[in-house]
Design a protein around this motif. Structure first.
Motif, PDB file in Angstrom:
ATOM      1  N   LEU A   1     -11.602  -6.933   3.141  1.00 28.24           N
ATOM      2  CA  LEU A   1     -11.812  -8.163   3.903  1.00 28.24           C
ATOM      3  C   LEU A   1     -11.998  -7.805   5.368  1.00 28.24           C
ATOM      4  N   LYS A   2     -13.094  -8.265   5.960  1.00 28.30           N
ATOM      5  CA  LYS A   2     -13.379  -7.905   7.351  1.00 28.30           C
ATOM      6  C   LYS A   2     -13.671  -9.147   8.171  1.00 28.30           C
ATOM      7  N   GLN A   3     -12.878  -9.355   9.213  1.00 28.26           N
ATOM      8  CA  GLN A   3     -13.053 -10.487  10.112  1.00 28.26           C
ATOM      9  C   GLN A   3     -14.141 -10.171  11.134  1.00 28.26           C
ATOM     10  N   PRO A   4     -14.956 -11.163  11.516  1.00 24.23           N
ATOM     11  CA  PRO A   4     -15.865 -10.946  12.645  1.00 24.23           C
ATOM     12  C   PRO A   4     -15.078 -10.543  13.889  1.00 24.23           C
ATOM     13  N   MET A   5     -15.704  -9.845  14.796  1.00 23.87           N
ATOM     14  CA  MET A   5     -15.039  -9.387  16.012  1.00 23.87           C
ATOM     15  C   MET A   5     -14.445 -10.563  16.783  1.00 23.87           C
TER      16      MET A   5
ATOM     17  N   LYS B   1     -10.629  -6.915  12.839  1.00 24.75           N
ATOM     18  CA  LYS B   1      -9.572  -6.664  11.866  1.00 24.75           C
ATOM     19  C   LYS B   1     -10.132  -6.516  10.458  1.00 24.75           C
ATOM     20  N   THR B   2      -9.571  -5.568   9.709  1.00 19.58           N
ATOM     21  CA  THR B   2      -9.944  -5.360   8.315  1.00 19.58           C
ATOM     22  C   THR B   2      -8.686  -5.157   7.484  1.00 19.58           C
ATOM     23  N   ILE B   3      -8.634  -5.795   6.311  1.00 19.46           N
ATOM     24  CA  ILE B   3      -7.570  -5.531   5.337  1.00 19.46           C
ATOM     25  C   ILE B   3      -8.224  -5.025   4.053  1.00 19.46           C
ATOM     26  N   GLU B   4      -7.764  -3.873   3.591  1.00 21.06           N
ATOM     27  CA  GLU B   4      -8.232  -3.301   2.323  1.00 21.06           C
ATOM     28  C   GLU B   4      -7.084  -3.388   1.320  1.00 21.06           C
ATOM     29  N   LEU B   5      -7.317  -4.104   0.219  1.00 18.58           N
ATOM     30  CA  LEU B   5      -6.296  -4.290  -0.814  1.00 18.58           C
ATOM     31  C   LEU B   5      -6.755  -3.615  -2.096  1.00 18.58           C
ATOM     32  N   LYS B   6      -5.948  -2.672  -2.586  1.00 19.43           N
ATOM     33  CA  LYS B   6      -6.249  -1.991  -3.846  1.00 19.43           C
ATOM     34  C   LYS B   6      -5.017  -2.000  -4.738  1.00 19.43           C
ATOM     35  N   PHE B   7      -5.245  -2.099  -6.035  1.00 17.14           N
ATOM     36  CA  PHE B   7      -4.166  -2.107  -7.020  1.00 17.14           C
ATOM     37  C   PHE B   7      -4.093  -0.768  -7.747  1.00 17.14           C
TER      38      PHE B   7
ATOM     39  N   GLU C   1       1.990  -2.248  -8.548  1.00 19.61           N
ATOM     40  CA  GLU C   1       1.968  -1.619  -7.238  1.00 19.61           C
ATOM     41  C   GLU C   1       0.616  -1.841  -6.578  1.00 19.61           C
ATOM     42  N   ALA C   2       0.640  -2.178  -5.285  1.00 18.31           N
ATOM     43  CA  ALA C   2      -0.588  -2.425  -4.520  1.00 18.31           C
ATOM     44  C   ALA C   2      -0.533  -1.628  -3.224  1.00 18.31           C
ATOM     45  N   TYR C   3      -1.720  -1.300  -2.717  1.00 16.72           N
ATOM     46  CA  TYR C   3      -1.849  -0.516  -1.500  1.00 16.72           C
ATOM     47  C   TYR C   3      -2.645  -1.342  -0.492  1.00 16.72           C
ATOM     48  N   VAL C   4      -2.034  -1.632   0.651  1.00 20.78           N
ATOM     49  CA  VAL C   4      -2.647  -2.501   1.650  1.00 20.78           C
ATOM     50  C   VAL C   4      -2.860  -1.688   2.919  1.00 20.78           C
ATOM     51  N   THR C   5      -4.122  -1.465   3.262  1.00 22.40           N
ATOM     52  CA  THR C   5      -4.477  -0.718   4.461  1.00 22.40           C
ATOM     53  C   THR C   5      -5.016  -1.692   5.502  1.00 22.40           C
ATOM     54  N   TYR C   6      -4.368  -1.716   6.643  1.00 22.76           N
ATOM     55  CA  TYR C   6      -4.760  -2.585   7.753  1.00 22.76           C
ATOM     56  C   TYR C   6      -5.500  -1.735   8.787  1.00 22.76           C
ATOM     57  N   LYS C   7      -6.631  -2.248   9.264  1.00 27.92           N
ATOM     58  CA  LYS C   7      -7.422  -1.512  10.248  1.00 27.92           C
ATOM     59  C   LYS C   7      -7.827  -2.444  11.392  1.00 27.92           C
ATOM     60  N   ILE C   8      -7.816  -1.913  12.601  1.00 28.80           N
ATOM     61  CA  ILE C   8      -8.323  -2.657  13.760  1.00 28.80           C
ATOM     62  C   ILE C   8      -9.227  -1.721  14.569  1.00 28.80           C
ATOM     63  N   LYS C   9     -10.424  -2.201  14.842  1.00 26.73           N
ATOM     64  CA  LYS C   9     -11.423  -1.426  15.585  1.00 26.73           C
ATOM     65  C   LYS C   9     -11.638  -2.035  16.959  1.00 26.73           C
ATOM     66  N   ASN C  10     -11.752  -1.181  17.960  1.00 23.62           N
ATOM     67  CA  ASN C  10     -12.038  -1.625  19.318  1.00 23.62           C
ATOM     68  C   ASN C  10     -13.551  -1.602  19.543  1.00 23.62           C
ATOM     69  N   ASN C  11     -14.152  -2.783  19.581  1.00 19.98           N
ATOM     70  CA  ASN C  11     -15.590  -2.895  19.818  1.00 19.98           C
ATOM     71  C   ASN C  11     -15.926  -3.172  21.278  1.00 19.98           C
ATOM     72  N   GLY C  12     -14.924  -3.102  22.153  1.00 15.43           N
ATOM     73  CA  GLY C  12     -15.145  -3.386  23.560  1.00 15.43           C
ATOM     74  C   GLY C  12     -15.643  -2.173  24.336  1.00 15.43           C
ATOM     75  N   LEU C  13     -15.716  -2.348  25.634  1.00 14.15           N
ATOM     76  CA  LEU C  13     -16.226  -1.294  26.525  1.00 14.15           C
ATOM     77  C   LEU C  13     -15.109  -0.448  27.125  1.00 14.15           C
ATOM     78  N   PHE C  14     -13.868  -0.883  26.956  1.00 12.33           N
ATOM     79  CA  PHE C  14     -12.744  -0.195  27.578  1.00 12.33           C
ATOM     80  C   PHE C  14     -11.668   0.102  26.535  1.00 12.33           C
ATOM     81  N   GLU C  15     -10.874   1.135  26.790  1.00 13.99           N
ATOM     82  CA  GLU C  15      -9.780   1.441  25.878  1.00 13.99           C
ATOM     83  C   GLU C  15      -8.715   0.359  25.955  1.00 13.99           C
TER      84      GLU C  15
END
Length: 299
Positions: free
Chosen positions: A99-103, A111-117, A123-137
């Motif tokens: 699942l990926k949210q627009p920026m 934000k992205t959530i990856e759900l796998k069983f 048992e489930a595995y939930v990987t949360y990801k956040i990407k910086n699409n901006g110009l600064f850290e």
């Protein structure tokens, strides 16, 4: 075998159910990213869903909805409260869904959530990801929050570190936290927190959970969250890798990643492992935890 199929759920028309014959989850793509339901196959949702918000979409106000959501820490208004009220992108993958949210237009974070069983186990595995699409850290931590259904009991292990004459770990409180709150039992080895439907005042604590597990027992279902606490890393909120919050309609189980300084174009991630166990008992004391819960925790 893991199956993914489209379903309607509580007014959200574009949802997907993931199941393996033992457990099931439902995600919605109308808002989010959210994992809105998690249960034994055909069973009762361990998560809270706020009834008067179920099925709602659109608008500029942030809604809690329920289920499991993804935030970034430290908490700040309005940065943290970017509304997730609109359609998201998704991809069905082997054993699950991404699942990926627009920026976010205010923070330029995505934000992205990856759900796998697991193919055969509860048992489930939930990987949360956040990407910086901006110009600064940007410096932030991933913050994964599960809003649990009312009526349950949470167990948190107390860190055991021999530091001699030096302090061993911080226990963090919020301005509204009361140490004499009737919902909490301060044990020698565990902190036990009861969700009380008749008690509205908020209660929140946090700490570095070195053991990397917590659980919530409600109506015969034991929900176990596991994650990795990274020794020596900088965590938000005076060093918290775990936080919990409760009020009258729910209890939140919140794990956090370390704080990262994320460069433009960089993405960070945080993994939780979820398990469901059937426990036909109640938790009233530390002895109950030692006898009923500890044997079920996967090391």
């Amino acid at each position: 075998m893991v199956e993914v199929k489209k379903v309607e759920y509580m007014g959200w028309e574009n949802c997907y159910k993931i199941s393996n014959g033992k457990i099931e989850a439902i995600v919605t793509t109308d808002v989010g990213p959210r994992i809105i339901h998690f249960a034994f196959e055909g069973g009762k949702n361990v998560f809270c869903v706020v009834e008067d918000q179920a099925g709602k979409v659109g608008g500029d106000e942030w809604r809690i909805y329920g289920g499991t959501r993804l935030w970034h820490s430290p908490e700040a208004m309005p940065r943290t409260y970017f509304p997730d009220n609109h359609k998201i992108d998704f991809e069905i993958v082997e054993n699950g869904i991404v699942l990926k949210q627009p920026m976010e237009t205010t923070t330029f974070l995505q934000k992205t959530i990856e759900l796998k069983f697991h193919p055969t186990e509860a048992e489930a595995y939930v990987t949360y990801k956040i990407k910086n699409n901006g110009l600064f850290e940007v410096k932030f931590a991933i913050w994964a929050l599960s809003v649990m259904a009312p009526g349950g009991v949470e167990v948190m292990p107390i860190p055991k570190i021999d530091t001699g004459l030096l302090p061993s770990y911080p226990l963090v409180m919020w301005p509204y936290t009361k140490l004499n709150d009737h919902r909490v039992l301060w044990g020698e080895d565990f902190i036990i927190l009861k969700q009380d439907k008749n008690c509205k005042p908020a209660f929140k604590i946090g700490y570095p959970n070195l053991d990397g597990w917590v659980c919530y027992l409600n109506d015969g279902s034991l929900f176990i969250k596991q994650y990795k606490h990274i020794d020596g890393a900088e965590y938000p909120d005076f060093g918290c890798s775990y936080e919990t919050y409760t009020t009258d309609f729910m209890l939140e189980m919140e794990t956090l990643s370390p704080l990262y300084t994320v460069a433009p174009g960089e993405e960070i991630s945080h993994l939780e492992v979820w398990q469901l166990k059937k426990v036909d008992a109640t938790i009233e004391s530390e002895e109950d935890v030692k006898n009923l819960i500890l044997p079920l925790i996967k090391k």
